[in-house]
Scaffold this motif. Structure first.
Motif, PDB file in Angstrom:
ATOM      1  N   GLY A 137      13.426  12.988   8.123  1.00  0.00           N
ATOM      2  CA  GLY A 137      12.983  13.913   9.161  1.00  0.00           C
ATOM      3  C   GLY A 137      11.485  14.131   9.256  1.00  0.00           C
ATOM      4  N   GLY A 138      10.714  13.538   8.337  1.00  0.00           N
ATOM      5  CA  GLY A 138       9.266  13.697   8.373  1.00  0.00           C
ATOM      6  C   GLY A 138       8.607  12.677   9.270  1.00  0.00           C
ATOM      7  N   LYS A 139       7.341  12.944   9.578  1.00  0.00           N
ATOM      8  CA  LYS A 139       6.533  12.011  10.363  1.00  0.00           C
ATOM      9  C   LYS A 139       5.280  11.726   9.560  1.00  0.00           C
ATOM     10  N   VAL A 140       5.134  10.490   9.080  1.00  0.00           N
ATOM     11  CA  VAL A 140       3.948  10.115   8.308  1.00  0.00           C
ATOM     12  C   VAL A 140       2.793   9.947   9.285  1.00  0.00           C
ATOM     13  N   ILE A 141       1.758  10.777   9.107  1.00  0.00           N
ATOM     14  CA  ILE A 141       0.604  10.723  10.018  1.00  0.00           C
ATOM     15  C   ILE A 141      -0.556   9.939   9.422  1.00  0.00           C
ATOM     16  N   ALA A 142      -0.528   9.710   8.105  1.00  0.00           N
ATOM     17  CA  ALA A 142      -1.587   8.942   7.449  1.00  0.00           C
ATOM     18  C   ALA A 142      -1.131   8.600   6.040  1.00  0.00           C
ATOM     19  N   ALA A 143      -1.844   7.661   5.440  1.00  0.00           N
ATOM     20  CA  ALA A 143      -1.605   7.280   4.044  1.00  0.00           C
ATOM     21  C   ALA A 143      -2.945   7.270   3.329  1.00  0.00           C
ATOM     22  N   ALA A 144      -2.891   7.525   2.018  1.00  0.00           N
ATOM     23  CA  ALA A 144      -4.095   7.503   1.198  1.00  0.00           C
ATOM     24  C   ALA A 144      -3.729   6.942  -0.170  1.00  0.00           C
ATOM     25  N   SER A 145      -4.708   6.324  -0.816  1.00  0.00           N
ATOM     26  CA  SER A 145      -4.494   5.839  -2.186  1.00  0.00           C
ATOM     27  C   SER A 145      -5.812   5.880  -2.932  1.00  0.00           C
ATOM     28  N   LEU A 146      -5.696   5.922  -4.261  1.00  0.00           N
ATOM     29  CA  LEU A 146      -6.902   5.826  -5.068  1.00  0.00           C
ATOM     30  C   LEU A 146      -7.573   4.481  -4.844  1.00  0.00           C
ATOM     31  N   VAL A 147      -6.763   3.402  -4.858  1.00  0.00           N
ATOM     32  CA  VAL A 147      -7.312   2.054  -4.803  1.00  0.00           C
ATOM     33  C   VAL A 147      -6.594   1.215  -3.753  1.00  0.00           C
ATOM     34  N   ASP A 148      -7.382   0.520  -2.943  1.00  0.00           N
ATOM     35  CA  ASP A 148      -6.871  -0.492  -2.020  1.00  0.00           C
ATOM     36  C   ASP A 148      -7.187  -1.845  -2.639  1.00  0.00           C
ATOM     37  N   ARG A 149      -6.127  -2.567  -3.045  1.00  0.00           N
ATOM     38  CA  ARG A 149      -6.299  -3.923  -3.601  1.00  0.00           C
ATOM     39  C   ARG A 149      -5.939  -4.981  -2.577  1.00  0.00           C
ATOM     40  N   SER A 150      -5.788  -4.605  -1.315  1.00  0.00           N
ATOM     41  CA  SER A 150      -5.317  -5.547  -0.299  1.00  0.00           C
ATOM     42  C   SER A 150      -6.431  -6.367   0.338  1.00  0.00           C
ATOM     43  N   ALA A 151      -7.662  -6.148  -0.075  1.00  0.00           N
ATOM     44  CA  ALA A 151      -8.827  -6.791   0.566  1.00  0.00           C
ATOM     45  C   ALA A 151      -8.909  -6.384   2.035  1.00  0.00           C
ATOM     46  N   GLY A 152      -8.463  -5.150   2.319  1.00  0.00           N
ATOM     47  CA  GLY A 152      -8.549  -4.624   3.673  1.00  0.00           C
ATOM     48  C   GLY A 152      -7.515  -5.170   4.633  1.00  0.00           C
ATOM     49  N   THR A 153      -6.492  -5.850   4.130  1.00  0.00           N
ATOM     50  CA  THR A 153      -5.516  -6.489   5.018  1.00  0.00           C
ATOM     51  C   THR A 153      -4.233  -5.696   5.214  1.00  0.00           C
ATOM     52  N   VAL A 154      -4.022  -4.646   4.426  1.00  0.00           N
ATOM     53  CA  VAL A 154      -2.746  -3.936   4.495  1.00  0.00           C
ATOM     54  C   VAL A 154      -2.617  -3.190   5.829  1.00  0.00           C
ATOM     55  N   ASP A 155      -1.422  -3.258   6.402  1.00  0.00           N
ATOM     56  CA  ASP A 155      -1.104  -2.527   7.633  1.00  0.00           C
ATOM     57  C   ASP A 155       0.131  -1.689   7.350  1.00  0.00           C
ATOM     58  N   LEU A 156      -0.054  -0.374   7.286  1.00  0.00           N
ATOM     59  CA  LEU A 156       1.054   0.530   7.008  1.00  0.00           C
ATOM     60  C   LEU A 156       1.616   1.154   8.281  1.00  0.00           C
ATOM     61  N   GLY A 157       1.020   0.841   9.410  1.00  0.00           N
ATOM     62  CA  GLY A 157       1.483   1.412  10.670  1.00  0.00           C
ATOM     63  C   GLY A 157       0.942   2.804  10.928  1.00  0.00           C
ATOM     64  N   VAL A 158       0.130   3.327  10.012  1.00  0.00           N
ATOM     65  CA  VAL A 158      -0.519   4.642  10.150  1.00  0.00           C
ATOM     66  C   VAL A 158      -1.941   4.491   9.629  1.00  0.00           C
ATOM     67  N   PRO A 159      -2.844   5.403   9.999  1.00  0.00           N
ATOM     68  CA  PRO A 159      -4.191   5.326   9.434  1.00  0.00           C
ATOM     69  C   PRO A 159      -4.141   5.391   7.913  1.00  0.00           C
ATOM     70  N   TYR A 160      -4.985   4.596   7.268  1.00  0.00           N
ATOM     71  CA  TYR A 160      -4.974   4.458   5.817  1.00  0.00           C
ATOM     72  C   TYR A 160      -6.363   4.736   5.253  1.00  0.00           C
ATOM     73  N   PHE A 161      -6.417   5.616   4.234  1.00  0.00           N
ATOM     74  CA  PHE A 161      -7.675   6.060   3.656  1.00  0.00           C
ATOM     75  C   PHE A 161      -7.660   5.881   2.139  1.00  0.00           C
ATOM     76  N   PRO A 162      -8.237   4.772   1.639  1.00  0.00           N
ATOM     77  CA  PRO A 162      -8.344   4.603   0.194  1.00  0.00           C
ATOM     78  C   PRO A 162      -9.629   5.251  -0.327  1.00  0.00           C
ATOM     79  N   LEU A 163      -9.610   5.679  -1.578  1.00  0.00           N
ATOM     80  CA  LEU A 163     -10.826   6.182  -2.202  1.00  0.00           C
ATOM     81  C   LEU A 163     -11.798   5.037  -2.440  1.00  0.00           C
ATOM     82  N   VAL A 164     -11.265   3.905  -2.882  1.00  0.00           N
ATOM     83  CA  VAL A 164     -12.109   2.755  -3.162  1.00  0.00           C
ATOM     84  C   VAL A 164     -11.321   1.476  -2.913  1.00  0.00           C
ATOM     85  N   ALA A 165     -12.020   0.444  -2.453  1.00  0.00           N
ATOM     86  CA  ALA A 165     -11.417  -0.880  -2.290  1.00  0.00           C
ATOM     87  C   ALA A 165     -11.915  -1.741  -3.439  1.00  0.00           C
TER      88      ALA A 165
END
Length: 194
Positions: A137-165
């Motif tokens: 029943g929730g609506k994910v409006i954004a995602a965040a993580s400490l670390v993005d290891r995707s080299a900037g390629t990840v697509d979660l379908g919502v805005p994504y905010f990592p602390l560091v890549a």
């Protein structure tokens, strides 16, 4: 917090490991970030969460009703993000292989959710968690993580905010460089690779 400051936190807690690692994504790497170690100190975990919350645009921060993170890796940083954002935090887990809310956790219909992870490499677990949140029943409006290891390629379908890549190379099992292929892989994560 700068990338160097974040890496200093990982090094200080002996959470930046070097060797041959099999990641939960099924890919191999010469580096592993053991987020549980960097987060085991509550003061450090709180600092990292405050820094991560600061990466969210103000209009996103003010909309968040709940924080949800996938167990196991996201539980500590998810709890600290709930504290930093002053909203309830809960987690989804896989008792039968598929993420679901348990332990009395509930989302009100339309709750605006921030998905919080420790590390995102391929985004597979995050996308599975998003599906579970939406089914609850929730609506994910954004995602965040400490670390993005995707080299900037990840697509979660919502805005994504990592602390560091941090872009340590990862390899498919049939692409291993000779120095990794010559040593056995260690599986330090909390779930079986797929």
């Amino acid at each position: 917090m700068t990338e160097q400051e974040v890496l200093a936190e990982f090094r200080a807690s002996k959470a930046l490991l070097e060797g041959h690692f099999l990641l939960s994504s099924g890919r191999h790497s010469a580096h592993y970030l053991q987020c549980a170690r960097v987060l085991m100190n509550p003061e450090r975990a709180g600092r990292l969460a405050v820094a991560l919350a600061a990466t969210l645009p103000h209009d996103v921060r003010k909309q968040i009703d709940k924080v949800v993170s996938p167990a196991m890796g996201g539980v500590i940083i998810g709890q600290e993000m709930g504290r930093a954002l002053q909203v309830d935090a809960m987690f989804v887990e896989r008792p039968t292989g598929t993420f679901e809310l348990r332990r009395g956790f509930e989302l009100d219909p339309g709750d605006r959710v921030l998905l919080v992870e420790d590390v995102i490499t391929t985004g597979k677990s995050s996308r599975e968690a998003i599906t579970a949140i939406e089914e609850a029943g929730g609506k994910v409006i954004a995602a965040a993580s400490l670390v993005d290891r995707s080299a900037g390629t990840v697509d979660l379908g919502v805005p994504y905010f990592p602390l560091v890549a941090i872009n340590f190379p990862t390899y498919a099992p049939d692409e291993l460089p000779p120095e990794l292929a010559a040593t056995p892989a260690i599986k330090p994560g909390s779930r079986v690779a797929t």
